[in-house]
Design a protein around this motif. Structure first.
Motif, PDB file in Angstrom:
ATOM      1  N   PHE A 277     -60.404 155.359  48.323  1.00 50.38           N
ATOM      2  CA  PHE A 277     -60.961 156.187  46.973  1.00 50.38           C
ATOM      3  C   PHE A 277     -61.898 157.107  47.516  1.00 50.38           C
ATOM      4  CE2 PHE A 277     -59.685 151.863  45.044  1.00 50.38           C
ATOM      5  CZ  PHE A 277     -58.665 152.429  44.012  1.00 50.38           C
ATOM      6  N   ASN A 278     -62.259 156.965  48.679  1.00 44.62           N
ATOM      7  CA  ASN A 278     -63.330 158.139  48.997  1.00 44.62           C
ATOM      8  C   ASN A 278     -64.458 157.954  48.279  1.00 44.62           C
ATOM      9  OD1 ASN A 278     -63.805 160.304  50.569  1.00 44.62           O
ATOM     10  ND2 ASN A 278     -63.471 161.652  48.956  1.00 44.62           N
ATOM     11  N   PHE A 279     -65.040 156.795  48.262  1.00 44.72           N
ATOM     12  CA  PHE A 279     -66.459 156.528  47.481  1.00 44.72           C
ATOM     13  C   PHE A 279     -67.354 157.270  48.173  1.00 44.72           C
ATOM     14  CE2 PHE A 279     -64.290 152.261  46.581  1.00 44.72           C
ATOM     15  CZ  PHE A 279     -63.716 152.643  45.248  1.00 44.72           C
ATOM     16  N   SER A 280     -68.452 157.527  47.639  1.00 41.61           N
ATOM     17  CA  SER A 280     -69.475 158.206  48.225  1.00 41.61           C
ATOM     18  C   SER A 280     -70.563 157.245  48.406  1.00 41.61           C
ATOM     19  CB  SER A 280     -70.237 159.187  47.203  1.00 41.61           C
ATOM     20  OG  SER A 280     -70.400 158.577  45.901  1.00 41.61           O
ATOM     21  N   VAL A 281     -70.590 156.328  47.840  1.00 39.64           N
ATOM     22  CA  VAL A 281     -71.672 154.915  48.130  1.00 39.64           C
ATOM     23  C   VAL A 281     -71.622 154.891  49.657  1.00 39.64           C
ATOM     24  CG1 VAL A 281     -72.110 152.717  47.859  1.00 39.64           C
ATOM     25  CG2 VAL A 281     -71.658 154.052  45.763  1.00 39.64           C
ATOM     26  N   PRO A 282     -70.799 154.359  50.362  1.00 34.07           N
ATOM     27  CA  PRO A 282     -70.819 153.935  51.679  1.00 34.07           C
ATOM     28  C   PRO A 282     -71.747 155.091  52.355  1.00 34.07           C
ATOM     29  CG  PRO A 282     -68.583 153.448  51.092  1.00 34.07           C
ATOM     30  CD  PRO A 282     -69.262 154.483  50.010  1.00 34.07           C
ATOM     31  N   GLN A 283     -71.278 156.087  52.387  1.00 37.14           N
ATOM     32  CA  GLN A 283     -71.739 157.504  53.181  1.00 37.14           C
ATOM     33  C   GLN A 283     -73.356 157.461  52.728  1.00 37.14           C
ATOM     34  OE1 GLN A 283     -69.949 161.000  52.431  1.00 37.14           O
ATOM     35  NE2 GLN A 283     -67.996 159.985  51.718  1.00 37.14           N
ATOM     36  N   ASP A 284     -73.573 157.326  51.423  1.00 36.65           N
ATOM     37  CA  ASP A 284     -75.020 157.620  51.059  1.00 36.65           C
ATOM     38  C   ASP A 284     -75.839 156.226  51.835  1.00 36.65           C
ATOM     39  OD1 ASP A 284     -74.419 159.765  49.917  1.00 36.65           O
ATOM     40  OD2 ASP A 284     -74.301 158.953  47.976  1.00 36.65           O
ATOM     41  N   ARG A 285     -75.450 155.252  51.534  1.00 35.49           N
ATOM     42  CA  ARG A 285     -76.220 154.000  52.001  1.00 35.49           C
ATOM     43  C   ARG A 285     -76.309 153.960  53.571  1.00 35.49           C
ATOM     44  NH1 ARG A 285     -74.342 149.679  47.394  1.00 35.49           N
ATOM     45  NH2 ARG A 285     -74.759 151.035  45.666  1.00 35.49           N
ATOM     46  N   ARG A 286     -75.327 154.371  54.064  1.00 33.25           N
ATOM     47  CA  ARG A 286     -75.406 154.560  55.682  1.00 33.25           C
ATOM     48  C   ARG A 286     -76.309 155.659  55.975  1.00 33.25           C
ATOM     49  NH1 ARG A 286     -72.811 156.844  60.260  1.00 33.25           N
ATOM     50  NH2 ARG A 286     -72.047 155.137  61.689  1.00 33.25           N
ATOM     51  N   LYS A 287     -76.429 156.575  55.415  1.00 31.98           N
ATOM     52  CA  LYS A 287     -77.337 157.841  55.661  1.00 31.98           C
ATOM     53  C   LYS A 287     -78.609 157.341  55.370  1.00 31.98           C
ATOM     54  CE  LYS A 287     -78.114 162.571  54.013  1.00 31.98           C
ATOM     55  NZ  LYS A 287     -77.569 163.409  52.986  1.00 31.98           N
ATOM     56  N   GLY A 288     -79.016 156.553  54.490  1.00 26.16           N
ATOM     57  CA  GLY A 288     -80.432 156.004  54.244  1.00 26.16           C
ATOM     58  C   GLY A 288     -80.634 154.994  55.173  1.00 26.16           C
ATOM     59  N   PHE A 289     -79.749 154.200  55.743  1.00 28.90           N
ATOM     60  CA  PHE A 289     -79.940 153.555  56.651  1.00 28.90           C
ATOM     61  C   PHE A 289     -80.529 154.070  57.952  1.00 28.90           C
ATOM     62  CE2 PHE A 289     -78.381 151.262  60.502  1.00 28.90           C
ATOM     63  CZ  PHE A 289     -78.808 149.927  60.420  1.00 28.90           C
ATOM     64  N   MET A 290     -79.781 155.322  58.351  1.00 32.28           N
ATOM     65  CA  MET A 290     -79.830 156.120  59.728  1.00 32.28           C
ATOM     66  C   MET A 290     -81.293 156.504  59.452  1.00 32.28           C
ATOM     67  SD  MET A 290     -77.336 155.517  61.793  1.00 32.28           S
ATOM     68  CE  MET A 290     -75.821 154.457  61.507  1.00 32.28           C
ATOM     69  N   GLN A 291     -81.506 157.265  58.348  1.00 35.50           N
ATOM     70  CA  GLN A 291     -82.808 157.668  58.221  1.00 35.50           C
ATOM     71  C   GLN A 291     -84.150 156.841  58.545  1.00 35.50           C
ATOM     72  OE1 GLN A 291     -83.479 159.691  54.298  1.00 35.50           O
ATOM     73  NE2 GLN A 291     -81.766 161.127  54.730  1.00 35.50           N
ATOM     74  N   ALA A 292     -83.798 155.806  57.891  1.00 33.22           N
ATOM     75  CA  ALA A 292     -85.149 154.702  58.033  1.00 33.22           C
ATOM     76  C   ALA A 292     -85.140 154.472  59.579  1.00 33.22           C
ATOM     77  CB  ALA A 292     -84.664 153.334  57.461  1.00 33.22           C
ATOM     78  N   LEU A 293     -84.042 154.309  60.238  1.00 31.61           N
ATOM     79  CA  LEU A 293     -84.011 154.220  61.645  1.00 31.61           C
ATOM     80  C   LEU A 293     -84.726 155.227  62.543  1.00 31.61           C
ATOM     81  CD1 LEU A 293     -82.515 151.459  61.583  1.00 31.61           C
ATOM     82  CD2 LEU A 293     -80.838 152.459  63.062  1.00 31.61           C
ATOM     83  N   ALA A 294     -84.165 156.457  61.964  1.00 28.12           N
ATOM     84  CA  ALA A 294     -84.701 157.445  62.714  1.00 28.12           C
ATOM     85  C   ALA A 294     -86.401 157.589  62.625  1.00 28.12           C
ATOM     86  CB  ALA A 294     -84.165 158.780  62.216  1.00 28.12           C
ATOM     87  N   GLU A 295     -86.719 157.509  61.416  1.00 31.24           N
ATOM     88  CA  GLU A 295     -88.005 157.339  61.097  1.00 31.24           C
ATOM     89  C   GLU A 295     -88.956 156.672  61.666  1.00 31.24           C
ATOM     90  OE1 GLU A 295     -87.154 158.692  56.591  1.00 31.24           O
ATOM     91  OE2 GLU A 295     -88.286 157.021  56.879  1.00 31.24           O
ATOM     92  N   ASN A 296     -88.384 155.441  62.225  1.00 34.71           N
ATOM     93  CA  ASN A 296     -89.264 154.494  62.532  1.00 34.71           C
ATOM     94  C   ASN A 296     -89.032 154.557  64.233  1.00 34.71           C
ATOM     95  OD1 ASN A 296     -90.729 152.664  60.574  1.00 34.71           O
ATOM     96  ND2 ASN A 296     -88.682 153.228  59.870  1.00 34.71           N
TER      97      ASN A 296
END
Lengths: 337, 337
Positions: free
Chosen positions: A188-207
């Motif tokens: 379905f090409n949902f956007s949710v997975p990408q977005d949540r993944r992105k937030g996850f990655m951001q948190a990792l990077a920030e820390n």
DNA sequence: CGTACTTTTGCAGTCGCTTGCAGAATTATT
DNA sequence: AATAATTCTGCAAGCGACTGCAAAAGTACG
């Protein structure tokens, strides 16, 4: 059986007058109206009369499109929307598209044309092309769970929320954090997975935490696939101490798998979910709660507003999420990390 | 925008011919039809055209009435129905009645009159009076999850299924069996609680087990109330060794409460549910599974059949249930009983 | 009581599509 | 080629409400 005509006859007036009386518009003598109401009552004719599409040009009903109406999230949103719509006198037409084949027909507006006054689309990002089709219908469209510049929407900030959720794990001392994400190739090409993944990655990077690709597995937002995916993850070396699951249902699956592998949650592994699923409390799952029902309601109100004045600019609404900390996550002592 | 007229003009034929061509009835020359299809395509006119209520006398949509559309059971049934209806070209209008206030208006058919061709009512036993109203609408009505002599229905045998479920506990050596049932005064007057309770009692009686009233507590089919009710039950003396819950969601609540009280399931207490909830597998809950989705589908097919020939006799369908044994129940050794 | 307003009401047309009927076009029969 | 049999197609009349327009009825005022 009884139509406006019968009522008119019964009341000794013309059909036109009945129509006016029952709708409250225009001037109708109080006495006449009373007679008409009595007649309607007697003949069991609905006071709020059957709207007539051809005459009115509108159907007084609103379409709700969702990929899986029986999943918790969607059912909640629909429920919220239904309430708001019903209250305002609209009917709700349900379009389910678990089968991809329906999608095409839907967005090529074969199905929708003329049947609804507006459309609420839940979590189903249309392509630009499909968007054109939808907007060509000439009816307002409102999105839930995603944004698009061309129409109104109600959603949460998936990126920020995921980052917060992940940050929670980091704050608890976790450094080896796994990710259970949606399949990148979801149909379905949902956007949710990408977005949540992105937030996850951001948190990792920030820390300053390194991302280890082997710590990611995919599911399709169901417990079942998540459970299998987790089997996979747990079989790999260098197991994470915590896992961020992009949905609660996947978190449930993960917890089940963990248990099956003899791991205790949160003692041996911390798990955090996303959604605020009803069962999260039961499972003692830490999760990022989103106001599901409210999102449905807001979408409904917003779209009814746009029906009222079609000229209004589309606007997107971002609702807040809440981190609900329970006992599926625990603080790691420094030497465990 | 484009109506049948525009298509007609584009194709150089009359509107009548377009109507016929697109519906496939009557005789239309292949070449003409091709022209019309091309025109429709070009103008983006739906091949399956907008049905017209006034001309057709029917709306091509079917109403589905349920008390809680976001609960698992209802969402599943609705999902099943939606699939079948969509496939057959019907629209599904959703009517939710978690609020009692709506009920009145609904059954006095203010809401339904003329808007739907048929009605599927899920788990909401109408009173005789409401029944009269509904049947007066002159449209077929089909019930899901209950029976009534005056209309078609799809359901399971709640009594027998509950008896079987209870019998399972008895077979495992349990003698002190508790019951988590629906509130006897539930506002919707659901029949399910009574029926399942009846089956439970039958099983007890058949096995010569005495019924101890203090072993019964009530919930409203949600996890939350069940959890509280369980607190209550567990605080009483002479605790049962097994509990039959009239729904899985209540069973989840019961399990949670048991855990909270330091009891292990099934070591310290056996719990059996009813429904076959998606999460039952996850919770390792023994349960009586009912074919929820199928029930929705069957109801849909059955009612479409009755739309086709209204003269047909109403018939009631009883679908089979399956006992799914998991690990929330265990065999008691003779000296434990 | 007549004139000028207002309010109320009915007539008739409309919406977008369906459908019975009959005439037109095509094909078959002799 | 003329006639009969078929197959198409358009005309026009609905369907069940809504609504513009103007006539009818009711009021006010001088």
């Amino acid at each position: 059986m009884a139509g406006i005509k019968e009522v008119a006859e019964e009341a000794g007036v013309s059909a036109a007058t009945v129509s006016r009386a029952l709708r409250g518009f225009h001037h109708v003598n109080a006495a006449t109206r009373a007679k008409i109401l009595a007649a309607a009552e007697k003949l069991d004719y609905p006071i709020a009369p059957i709207q007539n599409k051809s005459a009115l040009g509108r159907t007084n009903s609103i379409g709700v499109v969702a990929p899986y109406i029986s999943r918790w999230y969607f059912a909640q949103v629909i429920n919220g929307a239904e309430q708001a719509l019903r209250e305002a006198g609209f009917d709700l037409l349900l379009y389910n598209f678990s089968q991809m084949k329906g999608r095409e027909r839907l967005f090529q507006h074969q199905l929708l044309k003329g049947r609804v006054d507006a459309l609420i689309v839940i979590s189903l990002p249309p392509t630009e092309e499909e968007f054109d089709s939808m907007l060509n219908l000439g009816i307002p469209v409102s999105l839930v769970g995603m944004h698009h510049k061309r129409c109104s929407s109600v959603a949460i900030d998936d990126v920020a929320s995921s980052r917060t959720a992940t940050q929670h794990l980091v704050n608890q001392g976790h450094k080896k954090i796994g990710l259970m994400s949606g399949r990148p190739d979801n149909p379905f090409n949902f956007s949710v997975p990408q977005d949540r993944r992105k937030g996850f990655m951001q948190a990792l990077a920030e820390n300053g935490l390194e991302w280890v690709p082997s710590r990611e597995v995919h599911g399709d937002f169901t417990m079942h696939t998540a459970s299998r995916a987790m089997d996979d993850l747990l079989a790999r070396p260098n197991r994470p101490t915590a896992i961020f699951c992009e949905s609660d249902e996947m978190a449930f699956g993960a917890m089940q798998a963990a248990r099956r592998h003899g791991l205790k949650v949160p003692d041996d592994i911390s798990i955090i979910g996303f959604d605020g699923h009803e069962m999260a409390e039961y499972s003692d799952l830490t999760t990022m709660e989103q106001p599901v029902q409210l999102m449905g309601e807001m979408a409904a109100w917003s779209i009814m507003e746009r029906i009222r004045k079609p000229s209004a600019e589309p606007h997107s609404l971002v609702l807040p999420t809440t981190l609900v900390v329970r006992n599926s996550t625990r603080r790691l002592s420094p030497n465990e990390a």
